[in-house]
Design an enzyme around this catalytic site. Structure first.
Site, PDB file in Angstrom:
ATOM      1  N   GLY A   1     -32.836 -29.967  -8.985  1.00  0.00           N
ATOM      2  CA  GLY A   1     -32.812 -31.038  -8.007  1.00  0.00           C
ATOM      3  C   GLY A   1     -31.875 -30.782  -6.842  1.00  0.00           C
ATOM      4  O   GLY A   1     -31.394 -29.668  -6.614  1.00  0.00           O
ATOM      5  N   THR A   2     -31.613 -31.843  -6.100  1.00  0.00           N
ATOM      6  CA  THR A   2     -30.769 -31.757  -4.915  1.00  0.00           C
ATOM      7  C   THR A   2     -29.379 -31.243  -5.246  1.00  0.00           C
ATOM      8  O   THR A   2     -28.844 -30.363  -4.561  1.00  0.00           O
ATOM      9  CB  THR A   2     -30.670 -33.146  -4.243  1.00  0.00           C
ATOM     10  OG1 THR A   2     -31.954 -33.523  -3.763  1.00  0.00           O
ATOM     11  CG2 THR A   2     -29.682 -33.124  -3.087  1.00  0.00           C
TER      12      THR A   2
ATOM     13  N   LYS B   1     -19.900 -27.145  -2.611  1.00  0.00           N
ATOM     14  CA  LYS B   1     -18.569 -26.836  -3.135  1.00  0.00           C
ATOM     15  C   LYS B   1     -18.270 -25.350  -3.023  1.00  0.00           C
ATOM     16  O   LYS B   1     -17.115 -24.953  -2.815  1.00  0.00           O
ATOM     17  CB  LYS B   1     -18.441 -27.307  -4.590  1.00  0.00           C
ATOM     18  CG  LYS B   1     -18.721 -28.793  -4.805  1.00  0.00           C
ATOM     19  CD  LYS B   1     -17.984 -29.655  -3.801  1.00  0.00           C
ATOM     20  CE  LYS B   1     -18.482 -31.084  -3.794  1.00  0.00           C
ATOM     21  NZ  LYS B   1     -19.759 -31.293  -3.096  1.00  0.00           N
TER      22      LYS B   1
ATOM     23  N   GLY C   1     -19.431 -40.320   9.214  1.00  0.00           N
ATOM     24  CA  GLY C   1     -18.126 -39.996   8.650  1.00  0.00           C
ATOM     25  C   GLY C   1     -18.004 -40.323   7.184  1.00  0.00           C
ATOM     26  O   GLY C   1     -16.929 -40.701   6.711  1.00  0.00           O
ATOM     27  N   GLY C   2     -19.103 -40.164   6.435  1.00  0.00           N
ATOM     28  CA  GLY C   2     -19.058 -40.315   4.986  1.00  0.00           C
ATOM     29  C   GLY C   2     -18.665 -39.010   4.328  1.00  0.00           C
ATOM     30  O   GLY C   2     -18.297 -38.038   4.990  1.00  0.00           O
TER      31      GLY C   2
ATOM     32  N   GLU D   1     -18.499 -41.587  13.919  1.00  0.00           N
ATOM     33  CA  GLU D   1     -18.637 -42.607  12.879  1.00  0.00           C
ATOM     34  C   GLU D   1     -18.767 -43.983  13.524  1.00  0.00           C
ATOM     35  O   GLU D   1     -17.956 -44.358  14.372  1.00  0.00           O
ATOM     36  CB  GLU D   1     -17.434 -42.571  11.933  1.00  0.00           C
ATOM     37  CG  GLU D   1     -17.346 -43.731  10.951  1.00  0.00           C
ATOM     38  CD  GLU D   1     -18.602 -43.889  10.097  1.00  0.00           C
ATOM     39  OE1 GLU D   1     -19.096 -45.029  10.017  1.00  0.00           O
ATOM     40  OE2 GLU D   1     -19.080 -42.879   9.524  1.00  0.00           O
TER      41      GLU D   1
ATOM     42  N   HIS E   1       3.941 -30.872 -18.851  1.00  0.00           N
ATOM     43  CA  HIS E   1       4.755 -30.543 -17.678  1.00  0.00           C
ATOM     44  C   HIS E   1       4.704 -29.035 -17.456  1.00  0.00           C
ATOM     45  O   HIS E   1       4.786 -28.269 -18.411  1.00  0.00           O
ATOM     46  CB  HIS E   1       6.200 -30.979 -17.905  1.00  0.00           C
ATOM     47  CG  HIS E   1       7.131 -30.547 -16.805  1.00  0.00           C
ATOM     48  ND1 HIS E   1       7.200 -31.201 -15.593  1.00  0.00           N
ATOM     49  CD2 HIS E   1       8.011 -29.504 -16.725  1.00  0.00           C
ATOM     50  CE1 HIS E   1       8.092 -30.604 -14.827  1.00  0.00           C
ATOM     51  NE2 HIS E   1       8.603 -29.572 -15.500  1.00  0.00           N
TER      52      HIS E   1
END
Length: 464
Positions: free
Chosen positions: A41-42, A52, A183-184, A205, A443
């Protein structure tokens, strides 16, 4: 071709569809998946994964350029260059590997995959035009998982210099001047990436701030970073069309003034809509919710044994929501008792810095009638953030004032997407501030900030 009969027919091979098909087959149901394009899919092919990959490549190039100029780490390097063709091939290789994995998973689960455009004749029959001829499929249950598509902007139809995110993920060269309309999160993710690759980028936007679906305390950090990167952001502005040359964009400001911007490419990212056309869905007697298929908490539609999952059912259009729905539908069809009753669905914006949110923001919690406790812990007080030069950001926690039940967790900063699973788990398990404060966190990690925020909300912070 001989007709096929099956228990479950899944129309659409995106995350919701292929997961539904795999789970149904695992549960012993004879399952057929129909998909006209590549599986995944998309999200896999033209969305989450390739974007990404491009964002990562852009960040690495940006760092290399920084090291060529100056680095407080003492790293020195020559002026870098980038071969975009190689970058795109690397990105495409990741997509290809994952797509091959989906094919393998379906094959291992014994799901029959039919390649072609499936047209529903009714709630039980689908006709598919394949390379081998016309295939008719009859099913006891039909699951609609046709996904979503980019929304074109009136006056700026796709074509020529005007592109959607699909084309922006496959540019043959780095545009000298890129204008992003919207601007999303999609526009800002890709706009930031191309700025780091060397483009001059302007974002337009219509609202008074970027990322209007997120609260201003989070988006303020992203806006500031855009400024440092040299991205020009025009707020309260609308793109109205192109001039005759096709290379100059007309922009209308809220004060009535008109502005013109020259651009090599214009990326329109004003949203996505359910993909309903071309599958025969419009011929079914389905109740709609706006432009999406209406479903109940089990993803049932208004037609018996017709189900819908993922983007075709509307917001939130997120891969992980589609996957959860697809898995659930398969189990319900197999006779299990399930319903979609998620306390929170995480959302992540892979901008620079990233934003991760789960549950209610402070304003949303107050609007829902809660009296709340809230606290934020800054990354400037976190050792791991310092060692990664990632001090810009914070973790925020929102809880009920009376019983300290956690209502929401949010973060903005480098890599905070990886905190989202822990955020969601806290809400799904009904954690209270005391539960998080009493949990030992490793930590040095960013995760320590979750505990520190809980301690601050309880009134006895240790490190801030």
């Amino acid at each position: 071709m001989e007709p096929i009969s099956c228990s479950v027919l899944v129309l659409g091979g995106g995350p919701g569809g292929y997961v539904c098909a795999i789970r149904a087959a695992q549960l012993g149901l004879d399952t057929v998946l129909v998909e006209s394009g590549p599986l995944g899919g998309t999200c896999l092919n033209i969305g989450c994964i390739p974007s990404k990959a491009l964002i990562h490549a852009a960040e690495e190039f940006h760092l290399a350029r920084r090291f060529a100029a100056h680095s407080p780490l003492g790293i020195r390097a020559g002026e870098p260059s980038i071969d975009l063709k190689t970058t795109m091939a690397w990105k495409d290789g990741i997509v290809s590997r994952l797509r091959g994995g989906v094919y393998g998973l379906l094959r291992r689960a014994s799901v029959k995959v039919v390649n072609g455009i499936g047209i529903l004749r009714d709630g039980k029959t689908c006709v598919v035009d394949t390379d081998m001829g016309r295939q008719e499929i009859a099913a006891e249950h039909v699951v609609i998982a046709t996904g979503s598509e980019s929304v074109p902007l009136l006056g700026l139809p796709f074509g020529g210099p005007v592109v959607s995110s699909t084309e922006a993920l496959a540019f043959g060269d780095i545009p000298e001047r890129l204008v992003v309309v919207g601007g999303g999160y999609i526009g800002l993710e890709l706009g930031t990436a191309y700025r780091k690759l060397g483009s001059e980028v302007t974002v337009i936007e219509a609202a008074e701030r970027i990322l209007p679906q997120y609260d201003a305390e989070l988006t303020r950090r992203v806006m500031a970073r855009l400024g440092k990167l040299g991205v020009d952001v025009l707020l309260n502005a609308k793109a109205t069309g192109l001039d005759r040359s096709g290379a100059t964009l007309r922009i209308e400001r809220s004060d009535g003034h008109e502005q013109r911007l020259h651009a090599d490419r214009i990326l329109v990212t004003v949203g996505r809509r359910p993909r309903l056309g071309g599958f025969g869905i419009e011929e079914l007697d389905l109740r709609m919710s706006g432009n999406a298929i209406e479903i109940d908490d089990q993803c049932r539609t208004s037609m018996r044994n017709v189900w819908a999952v993922g983007d075709v059912t509307g917001e939130p259009m997120l891969e992980h929501r589609a996957v959860a729905q697809g898995e659930m539908v398969a189990e319900i069809i197999a006779g299990e008792k399930r319903s979609f009753d998620k306390v929170a669905i995480p959302a992540v914006c892979f901008t620079d810095p990233e934003i991760a949110t789960v549950g209610l923001s402070p304003d949303a919690a107050r609007a829902a009638g809660y009296t709340i406790k809230t606290a934020s812990f800054p990354f400037t007080a976190n050792g791991r953030a310092m060692t990664l030069e990632a001090e810009d950001g914070f973790v925020r926690i929102v809880a009920r004032a009376d019983n300290h039940l956690v209502l929401g967790l949010q973060a903005v900063g480098q890599g905070v997407s990886e905190l989202s699973a822990g955020f969601a788990l806290a809400l799904e398990m009904g954690a209270r501030l005391e539960d998080i404060a009493a949990t030992v966190h490793v930590h040095p990690t960013f995760g320590e900030c979750i505990r520190e925020a809980a301690l601050l909300a309880l009134g006895h912070g240790l490190h801030a």
